[in-house]
Each structure stands twice: as C-alpha cells, then as structure tokens.
Design an enzyme around this catalytic site. Sequence first.
Site, short mmCIF file in Angstrom:
data_model
loop_
_atom_site.label_atom_id
_atom_site.label_comp_id
_atom_site.label_asym_id
_atom_site.label_seq_id
_atom_site.Cartn_x
_atom_site.Cartn_y
_atom_site.Cartn_z
N HIS A 259 0.82 -1.21 0.00
CA HIS A 259 0.00 0.00 0.00
C HIS A 259 0.86 1.27 0.00
O HIS A 259 0.67 2.13 0.86
CB HIS A 259 -0.90 0.01 1.24
CG HIS A 259 -1.82 -1.16 1.36
ND1 HIS A 259 -2.32 -1.61 2.57
CD2 HIS A 259 -2.37 -1.97 0.41
CE1 HIS A 259 -3.11 -2.65 2.37
NE2 HIS A 259 -3.16 -2.90 1.07
C1 LIG Z 1 -0.50 -7.53 -4.89
C2 LIG Z 1 -1.35 -6.43 -4.33
C3 LIG Z 1 -2.40 -6.73 -3.48
C4 LIG Z 1 -3.19 -5.72 -2.94
N1 LIG Z 1 -4.30 -6.06 -2.23
C5 LIG Z 1 -5.18 -5.08 -1.89
C6 LIG Z 1 -6.45 -5.41 -1.36
O1 LIG Z 1 -6.81 -6.59 -1.23
N2 LIG Z 1 -7.28 -4.40 -1.00
C7 LIG Z 1 -6.92 -3.10 -1.13
O2 LIG Z 1 -7.69 -2.23 -0.73
N3 LIG Z 1 -5.74 -2.75 -1.67
C8 LIG Z 1 -4.88 -3.71 -2.10
N4 LIG Z 1 -3.73 -3.37 -2.72
C9 LIG Z 1 -3.45 -1.94 -2.93
C10 LIG Z 1 -4.36 -1.28 -3.98
O3 LIG Z 1 -4.61 -2.14 -5.05
C11 LIG Z 1 -3.69 0.03 -4.43
O4 LIG Z 1 -3.57 0.88 -3.30
C12 LIG Z 1 -4.46 0.77 -5.51
O5 LIG Z 1 -4.74 -0.07 -6.60
C13 LIG Z 1 -3.65 1.98 -5.96
O6 LIG Z 1 -4.31 2.65 -6.99
P1 LIG Z 1 -3.58 3.72 -7.89
O7 LIG Z 1 -4.58 4.21 -8.87
O8 LIG Z 1 -2.89 4.71 -7.03
O9 LIG Z 1 -2.40 2.94 -8.64
P2 LIG Z 1 -2.49 1.64 -9.60
O10 LIG Z 1 -3.79 0.96 -9.46
O11 LIG Z 1 -1.25 0.87 -9.34
O12 LIG Z 1 -2.46 2.26 -11.06
C14 LIG Z 1 -1.35 2.85 -11.69
C15 LIG Z 1 -1.43 2.52 -13.18
O13 LIG Z 1 -0.51 3.35 -13.88
C16 LIG Z 1 0.17 2.55 -14.83
N5 LIG Z 1 1.46 3.19 -15.10
C17 LIG Z 1 2.53 3.24 -14.29
N6 LIG Z 1 3.54 3.90 -14.88
C18 LIG Z 1 3.10 4.29 -16.09
C19 LIG Z 1 3.68 5.01 -17.17
N7 LIG Z 1 4.93 5.47 -17.11
N8 LIG Z 1 2.93 5.22 -18.28
C20 LIG Z 1 1.65 4.77 -18.36
N9 LIG Z 1 1.05 4.07 -17.36
C21 LIG Z 1 1.76 3.84 -16.25
C22 LIG Z 1 0.30 1.21 -14.15
O14 LIG Z 1 0.62 0.17 -15.06
C23 LIG Z 1 -1.05 1.07 -13.49
O15 LIG Z 1 -1.99 0.49 -14.35
C24 LIG Z 1 -2.90 -4.35 -3.25
C25 LIG Z 1 -1.84 -4.04 -4.10
C26 LIG Z 1 -1.07 -5.07 -4.65
C27 LIG Z 1 0.03 -4.71 -5.59
#
Ligand SMILES: Cc1cc2nc3c(=O)[nH]c(=O)nc-3n(C[C@H](O)[C@H](O)[C@H](O)COP(=O)(O)OP(=O)(O)OC[C@H]3O[C@@H](n4cnc5c(N)ncnc54)[C@H](O)[C@@H]3O)c2cc1C
Length: 493
Positions: free
Chosen positions: A434
């Site tokens: 996280h």
């Molecule tokens: C294995 C795992 C298990 C988890 N389990 C849970 C759970 O059960 N419950 C929960 O609440 N949270 C869980 N989490 C945490 C939760 O999923 C994250 O906090 C949340 O998804 C974050 O959202 P975000 O939009 O900030 O980033 P993300 O969802 O990570 O999205 C970022 C996106 O940007 C893309 N990206 C990155 N760099 C670039 C670039 N240079 N150019 C274009 N695209 C790019 C990535 O590929 C990705 O698709 C887990 C995380 C992981 C990794």
Amino acid sequence: MRDYLVIGAGSSGCVLAAELARREAGSVIVIEAGPSEVHPLVTIPMGLVWLMGSSRDWQFKTSPQECAGNRQITVPRGRMVGGSGSINSMVWFRGRKDDFDSWNVPGWRFADVEPAFQAVEAKLRPTPLKTAHKLTRGLTGIFPDTTPTPEHESAGVFSYNLINGRRNSAARAFLRTRHDIEVRTGCNVDRLIWQGDKAVGAVLADGSEIRVAKGVILSAGSVASPAILMRSGIGPKDHLTALGIDTRQDAPEVGENLHDHPGIGLHFEGPGSGYGLEPRQWLSWALAPLNYGLRRAGALASPTVEGGLFFNARGTDDLPDVQTHFIPFYLAHQGPKFPMKAGYFADICLCRPKSRGSFRLASKDPNAAPVIDLGLFRDESDLETMAEGVVRLRTLLRDADFGPRRGAEIFPSEAVTGEALKTHIRNTCGTAYHPVGTLRMGGPVSSRLKVESTENLWVADASIMPAVTSANTNAPSMMIGWKGAEFIAEDAA
Ligand SMILES: Cc1cc2nc3c(=O)[nH]c(=O)nc-3n(C[C@H](O)[C@H](O)[C@H](O)COP(=O)(O)OP(=O)(O)OC[C@H]3O[C@@H](n4cnc5c(N)ncnc54)[C@H](O)[C@@H]3O)c2cc1C
C-alpha cells in the site's frame, strides 16, 4: 485532439476517466503502460498468486532498508488496465473515518469523501466473501458479534469487490462501461509536454507524443506519478540536476513522505488445516477448476486473504493500531513455493506507521528501475508496535473457532519473543503493498489535486494521501479518482 489525457489506467485512473466522461467535462483518452486486463488469471480470485511476479506486475524492489536488515523488499504493482486493482486481493475497506479528518485538508474530511465512497460502492458492490474457508469463519470467535472494521476491535470475514466469484475492478465497473473513452495500452509515459506552465500532453518512452486540449491527469500511482513529474522537470533541484534533467520547478517535496503498511507474517502448519498440497487434498485440487467453474467455490474462488482482525497491539484501548490479514493457505517461508503441506497464515500490519521514506529516480531513462526507499522502522516505535501486535495476535488466535483444523506456528515459532522477535521482524518483514504519499495534498499538490505552480495538470491516485488510511488502500484510491473527476469537471464548467 481529445480534451483530457489520463496517464495510468489503475484503480484511480479508471474511476476518474469514467466520471469525467459521465460528467461531460470533455473527451477523454486513457493511456496505460501495460496490456489489457482481459485474462482468466485476473478474473479468477486466486489468479493473483500467478499474476504477482508476472509481466503484469512491475516487480519493483525497495532500496536496501537500513532498519530492516538492509534487505530489498518486493513492491508488486499492477501493470495492466485496472492497475494494482487488477492484481490485488480485492479486500474492501474505506479506512477509519478519522483517517480523513486527520488529513486536515479542506474538502477531504470524512463527511466530504463519504459521498464519493458511496458512489464507488454503488458500482463495486463490495460484500462479505461468501465462499470463505471454515478457518476464516472461525475468526468470528475472537471478537464475537463484530464485523471487521478499523474503527474498533473486530474480527471475521472481510468484504470484497467480487461479483459472482469474479473480480469486479475499477476497470470492469467504471472504465469498460463507457464506450466514449479511448483506451490505449502499451503506452509507457516518459514525461509531460509543456506549453509555458501548461501541461498539454505526454511523450512516450518510444518518443511518440499524445497532445490534448484541456489538461493532463497523472494517475500512474505512488511510484510512477512522482517519477513522471521528476522526468518532466518538477522535483528536488539537486536530484534532477544530478541526473541531467532541466528543472522547471524546484519542488523538494516531490517523492517525499513515501510510506506503506509494514507487515510481518506468522506461518502455521497442520494436517487437514488450510488449503495446501498435502496428499489428502489432491482430489479437491484436481476438481478445483470444475468446482470454480460450476459453483464459484473452492480454492480458486479464494482471493487468498479472506478475513482478519483489527486490534490494539498492546490491548490498552479499543482503537486498533494493527490489522491482521488471514490467509487459509499454507504459505511457504523457505524452500519450494508449493510444498505438500497444509496450513494458514496471519500477519500483523501497522495501521498508521510513523516511519517515512522517499522516492527517487535512478536515471532519466523511463525504463530504469526507480529508487524506492520505504524508510521501514526509521521510527523505532513502529517496530515496537509490530512486536507487541505479534504477541497479542498469538493470544487472540487461541480464541478462534478453528476446531480440528488448528495448526502450530512453525515460523517464526512461539518461542521467538522479546528482542529475538524484533530482530526477526527486521529481517523478514514486508509490506501490505500500500505505498502512498509521494505527492501529498498540502505539499506538491493542492486540495483540488492541481500540481502547484502549473496549469492544466492534476494528480489523482494513492500518491496524494498525506497519510495512509488505517486499512487497505484500494477503496480510498478509487474515492480519490472520483473526487478528482469532480474537481476537474467543476473547474471546466
Ligand atoms: C498484490 C497487491 C495486493 C493488494 N491487495 C489489496 C487489497 O486486497 N485491498 C486493497 O484495498 N488494496 C490492495 N492493494 C493496494 C491497492 O490495489 C492500491 O492501493 C491501488 O490499486 C492503488 O491505486 P492507484 O490508482 O494509485 O495505482 P495503480 O492501481 O497501481 O495504477 C497505476 C497505473 O498506472 C500505470 N502506469 C505506471 N507507470 C506508467 C507510465 N509510465 N505510463 C503509463 N502508465 C503507467 C500502471 O501500469 C497502473 O496500471 C494491493 C496491491 C497489490 C500490488
């Protein structure tokens, strides 16, 4: 030319893009570095076991953590449409109400964010896991008549964003329901294109450009959003200069305040206990695809984490400071990944860690692995709370209704206590995956998610949290996407 460019189709980006389109703020293009999420391992809950470490995971590592045995800890991040929400365990928690109140940012008190959570939940439809293992259901014996929540001590089966045994991510529930949004995969963003202080598009790692009319939203997550900003000249000047990047804006706080929920696991083993490859379970493993296909039941229907606890590590208060994730599977702690044993796993994660680290680039090459310093245990009180949590968890688990399925703690073993336990935590801890906080509101980003001293540039993802919420971060990340769309649509109007 489209109006808005959303960089990153993750949990926040998918909600933000769909909401911007629904609010008719303008036309939207979403670009994602990874591939599509259409894959059976993404749909099937247990599929995440194979997704982690695959090409749909960025497979980052931390820098050596000096207060955690100088180890490099794995930092999985989803690399596909749906982002980490396509690889996660789908545990659903908003956080604690006073997580948001104590952010102390105008417009982000719990009363302000609650409607956004409600709007997201109307589509994600989180519900308690119907197919939980008997062991997981036994957790309810620990704090009887409670439902798991970080608001007070509680235990049981968690809620999940699953519909009919299939992953219901932000991609599925938001992005893919709109046919007016252009989604391009395989677009790894290097840096932003500027016109004066205005962000007008992005340059991809292959040198191609995408330009838009009204603005750019960074939703690439806590690791990649600060990376893209730094490569675009916004970050700590000394750092950028050392890497040969021209500084547009000396923003020392970009990349600071990085933190995560540290976690330490206890491993249990026992014949006939949790899921595992012991010979007596071979038949049910052989039938698992059928069991999942016909009944959406069995091991494949399990998102691995099935439930857990929230409690006060020292037992001095009803306010939880640790969370336990319970996995009714035998998890190997050494040797082969899938040994022929049965057992279960329970961890201790700190709800509100005090330690802080920072994010830095290793080079200006967009394909280079970044320097992720989680700062684990830089504040020693984090270690003490975790050790107290382990001791109390051992006692609490004795009250679980595990019956004949109860196993024995084989790693580290109940004999490991006191200083030896603290050393063990330093040498084996990981995180709950996280990471947050690298572009915190009140720092590089305003309360309306605009990047300070720029125009037409917003950030909407987990990086904007001033402090991590007290439970899992997917629901808050989606809430942030929803709020971001609200602000941008209001600004456009
Ligand atoms: C294995 C795992 C298990 C988890 N389990 C849970 C759970 O059960 N419950 C929960 O609440 N949270 C869980 N989490 C945490 C939760 O999923 C994250 O906090 C949340 O998804 C974050 O959202 P975000 O939009 O900030 O980033 P993300 O969802 O990570 O999205 C970022 C996106 O940007 C893309 N990206 C990155 N760099 C670039 C670039 N240079 N150019 C274009 N695209 C790019 C990535 O590929 C990705 O698709 C887990 C995380 C992981 C990794």
